[in-house]
Design a protein around this motif. Structure first.
Motif, PDB file in Angstrom:
ATOM      1  N   ALA A   1      -6.600 -33.711 122.850  1.00  0.00           N
ATOM      2  CA  ALA A   1      -5.661 -34.813 123.058  1.00  0.00           C
ATOM      3  C   ALA A   1      -4.222 -34.331 122.920  1.00  0.00           C
ATOM      4  O   ALA A   1      -3.930 -33.318 122.282  1.00  0.00           O
ATOM      5  N   THR A   2      -3.316 -35.092 123.528  1.00  0.00           N
ATOM      6  CA  THR A   2      -1.873 -34.871 123.405  1.00  0.00           C
ATOM      7  C   THR A   2      -1.305 -35.897 122.432  1.00  0.00           C
ATOM      8  O   THR A   2      -1.585 -37.091 122.560  1.00  0.00           O
ATOM      9  N   VAL A   3      -0.503 -35.433 121.482  1.00  0.00           N
ATOM     10  CA  VAL A   3      -0.019 -36.285 120.392  1.00  0.00           C
ATOM     11  C   VAL A   3       1.449 -36.620 120.630  1.00  0.00           C
ATOM     12  O   VAL A   3       2.252 -35.750 120.994  1.00  0.00           O
ATOM     13  N   ALA A   4       1.791 -37.897 120.419  1.00  0.00           N
ATOM     14  CA  ALA A   4       3.179 -38.360 120.479  1.00  0.00           C
ATOM     15  C   ALA A   4       3.449 -39.217 119.245  1.00  0.00           C
ATOM     16  O   ALA A   4       2.546 -39.895 118.733  1.00  0.00           O
ATOM     17  N   PHE A   5       4.687 -39.189 118.770  1.00  0.00           N
ATOM     18  CA  PHE A   5       5.079 -39.935 117.570  1.00  0.00           C
ATOM     19  C   PHE A   5       6.151 -40.953 117.952  1.00  0.00           C
ATOM     20  O   PHE A   5       7.094 -40.635 118.693  1.00  0.00           O
ATOM     21  N   LEU A   6       6.000 -42.175 117.430  1.00  0.00           N
ATOM     22  CA  LEU A   6       6.975 -43.250 117.628  1.00  0.00           C
ATOM     23  C   LEU A   6       7.425 -43.723 116.253  1.00  0.00           C
ATOM     24  O   LEU A   6       6.631 -44.276 115.487  1.00  0.00           O
ATOM     25  N   ALA A   7       8.694 -43.498 115.940  1.00  0.00           N
ATOM     26  CA  ALA A   7       9.220 -43.779 114.597  1.00  0.00           C
ATOM     27  C   ALA A   7      10.107 -45.016 114.611  1.00  0.00           C
ATOM     28  O   ALA A   7      10.849 -45.266 115.573  1.00  0.00           O
ATOM     29  N   ASP A   8      10.015 -45.767 113.527  1.00  0.00           N
ATOM     30  CA  ASP A   8      10.909 -46.912 113.280  1.00  0.00           C
ATOM     31  C   ASP A   8      11.172 -46.936 111.778  1.00  0.00           C
ATOM     32  O   ASP A   8      10.570 -47.708 111.032  1.00  0.00           O
ATOM     33  N   ILE A   9      12.082 -46.068 111.334  1.00  0.00           N
ATOM     34  CA  ILE A   9      12.323 -45.858 109.911  1.00  0.00           C
ATOM     35  C   ILE A   9      13.795 -46.087 109.609  1.00  0.00           C
ATOM     36  O   ILE A   9      14.639 -46.194 110.521  1.00  0.00           O
ATOM     37  N   THR A  10      14.096 -46.131 108.331  1.00  0.00           N
ATOM     38  CA  THR A  10      15.481 -46.388 107.918  1.00  0.00           C
ATOM     39  C   THR A  10      16.359 -45.156 108.054  1.00  0.00           C
ATOM     40  O   THR A  10      17.575 -45.281 108.268  1.00  0.00           O
ATOM     41  N   ASP A  11      15.762 -43.984 107.923  1.00  0.00           N
ATOM     42  CA  ASP A  11      16.555 -42.751 107.928  1.00  0.00           C
ATOM     43  C   ASP A  11      16.752 -42.246 109.359  1.00  0.00           C
ATOM     44  O   ASP A  11      16.449 -41.095 109.690  1.00  0.00           O
ATOM     45  N   GLU A  12      17.252 -43.126 110.221  1.00  0.00           N
ATOM     46  CA  GLU A  12      17.640 -42.764 111.586  1.00  0.00           C
ATOM     47  C   GLU A  12      19.158 -42.862 111.687  1.00  0.00           C
ATOM     48  O   GLU A  12      19.766 -43.802 111.160  1.00  0.00           O
ATOM     49  N   HIS A  13      19.737 -41.904 112.378  1.00  0.00           N
ATOM     50  CA  HIS A  13      21.193 -41.842 112.470  1.00  0.00           C
ATOM     51  C   HIS A  13      21.590 -41.666 113.937  1.00  0.00           C
ATOM     52  O   HIS A  13      21.010 -40.828 114.650  1.00  0.00           O
ATOM     53  N   TYR A  14      22.604 -42.432 114.349  1.00  0.00           N
ATOM     54  CA  TYR A  14      23.094 -42.388 115.725  1.00  0.00           C
ATOM     55  C   TYR A  14      24.614 -42.269 115.685  1.00  0.00           C
ATOM     56  O   TYR A  14      25.291 -43.010 114.962  1.00  0.00           O
ATOM     57  N   HIS A  15      25.110 -41.333 116.476  1.00  0.00           N
ATOM     58  CA  HIS A  15      26.550 -41.055 116.482  1.00  0.00           C
ATOM     59  C   HIS A  15      26.989 -40.802 117.925  1.00  0.00           C
ATOM     60  O   HIS A  15      26.385 -39.982 118.632  1.00  0.00           O
ATOM     61  N   VAL A  16      28.023 -41.520 118.359  1.00  0.00           N
ATOM     62  CA  VAL A  16      28.559 -41.369 119.714  1.00  0.00           C
ATOM     63  C   VAL A  16      29.694 -40.356 119.682  1.00  0.00           C
ATOM     64  O   VAL A  16      30.618 -40.468 118.864  1.00  0.00           O
ATOM     65  N   GLU A  17      29.618 -39.380 120.569  1.00  0.00           N
ATOM     66  CA  GLU A  17      30.622 -38.317 120.652  1.00  0.00           C
ATOM     67  C   GLU A  17      31.214 -38.321 122.058  1.00  0.00           C
ATOM     68  O   GLU A  17      30.481 -38.390 123.057  1.00  0.00           O
ATOM     69  N   VAL A  18      32.540 -38.254 122.137  1.00  0.00           N
ATOM     70  CA  VAL A  18      33.253 -38.207 123.416  1.00  0.00           C
ATOM     71  C   VAL A  18      33.763 -36.786 123.614  1.00  0.00           C
ATOM     72  O   VAL A  18      34.510 -36.264 122.778  1.00  0.00           O
ATOM     73  N   LEU A  19      33.348 -36.152 124.728  1.00  0.00           N
ATOM     74  CA  LEU A  19      33.659 -34.747 124.978  1.00  0.00           C
ATOM     75  C   LEU A  19      34.249 -34.579 126.372  1.00  0.00           C
ATOM     76  O   LEU A  19      34.053 -35.435 127.249  1.00  0.00           O
ATOM     77  N   PRO A  20      34.954 -33.481 126.602  1.00  0.00           N
ATOM     78  CA  PRO A  20      35.489 -33.225 127.954  1.00  0.00           C
ATOM     79  C   PRO A  20      34.352 -33.048 128.957  1.00  0.00           C
ATOM     80  O   PRO A  20      33.269 -32.563 128.613  1.00  0.00           O
ATOM     81  N   PRO A  21      34.574 -33.422 130.203  1.00  0.00           N
ATOM     82  CA  PRO A  21      33.506 -33.303 131.215  1.00  0.00           C
ATOM     83  C   PRO A  21      33.325 -31.857 131.667  1.00  0.00           C
ATOM     84  O   PRO A  21      34.150 -31.304 132.399  1.00  0.00           O
ATOM     85  N   VAL A  22      32.264 -31.222 131.214  1.00  0.00           N
ATOM     86  CA  VAL A  22      31.920 -29.859 131.626  1.00  0.00           C
ATOM     87  C   VAL A  22      30.468 -29.864 132.079  1.00  0.00           C
ATOM     88  O   VAL A  22      29.694 -30.765 131.758  1.00  0.00           O
TER      89      VAL A  22
END
Length: 493
Positions: free
Chosen positions: A51-72
């Motif tokens: 079988a092929t295994v996949a994980f789906l998480a819904d936990i408190t220790d998730e972090h999301y950060h938006v970064e704006v960078l030059p277009p390269v």
């Protein structure tokens, strides 16, 4: 046979393992999120090595950060993202980065979402699966799966409640920019706490310049029927516009049966994982390598099967064409045989061959007797276009078959012509002599003339003319006779 797939749902309170055959749900197993259940869960997964295994998480220790960078683009973009991830403190855990959109401010820039999660138990499971040689499809989060299945919502703050857990996700142009999970005490008032968190989230969005102060925040509440009334009665500021969607309206197929141990949100995210691989993946590259190699092998096998089918079809088509060609050849041979059978057969005895040969020679002689000196006339027309001082008085043309080595006539003949020319009295002798020599020179150079004899030349005709000779030019007779022999040629049939 459909491929077996295992999807492990990780939440704060429990772990659930779902087994699928293709897209068909087979069974599930639930474990309490505790240290003593880590090995039993891993042992149950390893019972299905194919079988092929996949994980789906819904936990408190998730972090999301938006970064704006030059277009390269290209390698420069990869190096830039690696440097920014190295400077992000949360990148030491499981992390990923994906492109959001392009923004136009003072200058044009690209916006990326850096995501990370810290869950040591998951990392130990990955090591155990690698040791067992099992394939890992990826590690995903409920928040990043939300834009893939939420119908028609491109710019809103989504809130849903699962027992005492509240998840807030901000979507902008169907892309996730912000997500947070709150675990509330059992005695807390959900409606009041959600209202406070929504107001605080609005201030955070304005501080990140994702929302202007004059803009309204669209709030979308995802919940069951019993929780809608409490949130609808909550007093909201004018800048917040609430709306709600029931869980039953979120299902893409309302008649589809959902396992009792799963909620609608979890089941929708599981369907996204089953149907697509284009999701931000938290799994390290070395963990995904085994699954990528297996998929590459499967693609190669499929390509080989397709090529084999194409070659088989080409061989069958060539065989059919060869059969048709053989049938055409047989039909042509039968037609030739019928035509030969219908033709009259002329049998000539050996004793009649000399008489037949004599008749052929007689016919050839008859053809030659009526033949005109056409070739000779063409030669004279080419060599005498401007011969004004001489006039042709007599032309005698002779024809005779050429004889071979055995003294018998062959299929060639020879031609001999006698020409008699008379000089015009009005032309000077010098001009006539020059014209005569020019005529002789042209006749000698003609390729069809094999011999040229001048029989009536003057007594001084054989004397050579030297350059610078002061003697008077030789005299030429008033009449000249030429004998011309042409090259042999074959009889026309």
């Amino acid at each position: 046979m459909a491929q077996q797939r295992l999807i492990v749902l990780i939440s704060v309170a429990q772990w659930q393992v779902l087994r699928f055959s293709g897209a068909q749900y087979l069974e599930g197993r639930t474990f309490t999120a505790s240290e003593e259940n880590q090995l039993p869960l891993l042992h149950w997964i390893t019972q299905f090595p194919a079988a092929t295994v996949a994980f789906l998480a819904d936990i408190t220790d998730e972090h999301y950060h938006v970064e704006v960078l030059p277009p390269v683009r290209g390698a420069a973009r990869k190096q830039l993202l690696e440097r920014r991830l190295a400077a992000w403190p949360l990148a030491q855990a499981l992390h990923t980065v994906h492109y959001i959109d392009r923004v136009q401010g003072v200058r044009r820039e690209d916006r990326y979402l850096f995501s990370a999660m810290h869950y040591p138990t998951l990392q130990r499971w990955l090591q155990g699966l690698q040791q067992q040689g099992m394939r890992v499809q990826g590690i995903y989060t409920q928040s990043l799966c939300l834009p893939c299945w939420l119908p028609g919502k491109t710019h809103c703050l989504c809130v849903w409640v699962d027992k005492q857990q509240v998840r807030l996700c901000y979507l902008y142009q169907a892309r996730l920019l912000f997500s947070r999970l709150l675990v509330l005490p059992a005695a807390a008032s959900l409606a009041a706490r959600i209202a406070d968190e929504v107001i605080q989230t609005r201030f955070y969005l304005m501080s990140q310049h994702w929302l202007q102060e004059s803009e309204s925040l669209h709030l979308l509440y995802l919940s069951g029927e019993d929780s809608m009334d409490d949130l609808a009665q909550q007093p909201w500021p004018p800048a917040i516009q609430p709306a709600s969607i029931a869980y039953k309206d979120l299902a893409r197929h309302p008649d589809e049966e959902i396992p009792e141990s799963l909620g609608v949100m979890d089941w929708a995210a599981v369907q996204v994982i089953l149907n697509t691989r284009q999701l931000p993946n938290f799994a390290p590259v070395e963990v995904l390598m085994r699954d990528r190699i297996a998929r590459a092998k499967r693609m190669i096998r499929n390509a080989c099967a397709v090529m084999t089918c194409l070659f088989a079809m080409a061989a069958w088509s060539a065989h059919r064409q060869l059969q048709h060609a053989q049938l055409d050849v047989q039909a042509a041979q039968a037609s030739v045989l019928r035509w030969q059978a219908a033709m009259p057969v002329l049998e000539v005895s050996e004793a009649a061959l000399p008489q037949l040969h004599a008749q052929v020679l007689a016919i050839q002689a008859l053809e030659a007797s009526v033949r005109l000196p056409d070739r000779l006339l063409q030669i004279l027309q080419q060599t005498m276009p401007e011969l004004d001082s001489w006039q042709l008085q007599k032309l005698a043309w002779q024809y005779e078959p050429a004889t071979g080595r055995n003294g018998q006539a062959d299929r060639h003949w020879s031609e001999q012509v006698s020409l008699t020319f008379a000089r015009e009295g009005s032309h000077a002798p010098v001009s006539a002599s020059q014209d005569w020599r020019e005529l002789l020179e042209r006749l000698r150079l003609h390729p069809d003339i094999s011999g040229l004899i001048e029989t009536s030349a003057s007594s001084t005709a054989d004397k050579p003319v030297l350059r610078g000779d002061t003697r008077p030019m030789r005299e030429i007779a008033d009449q000249q006779q030429l004998e011309i022999r042409l090259h042999q040629r074959g009889n026309a049939t």
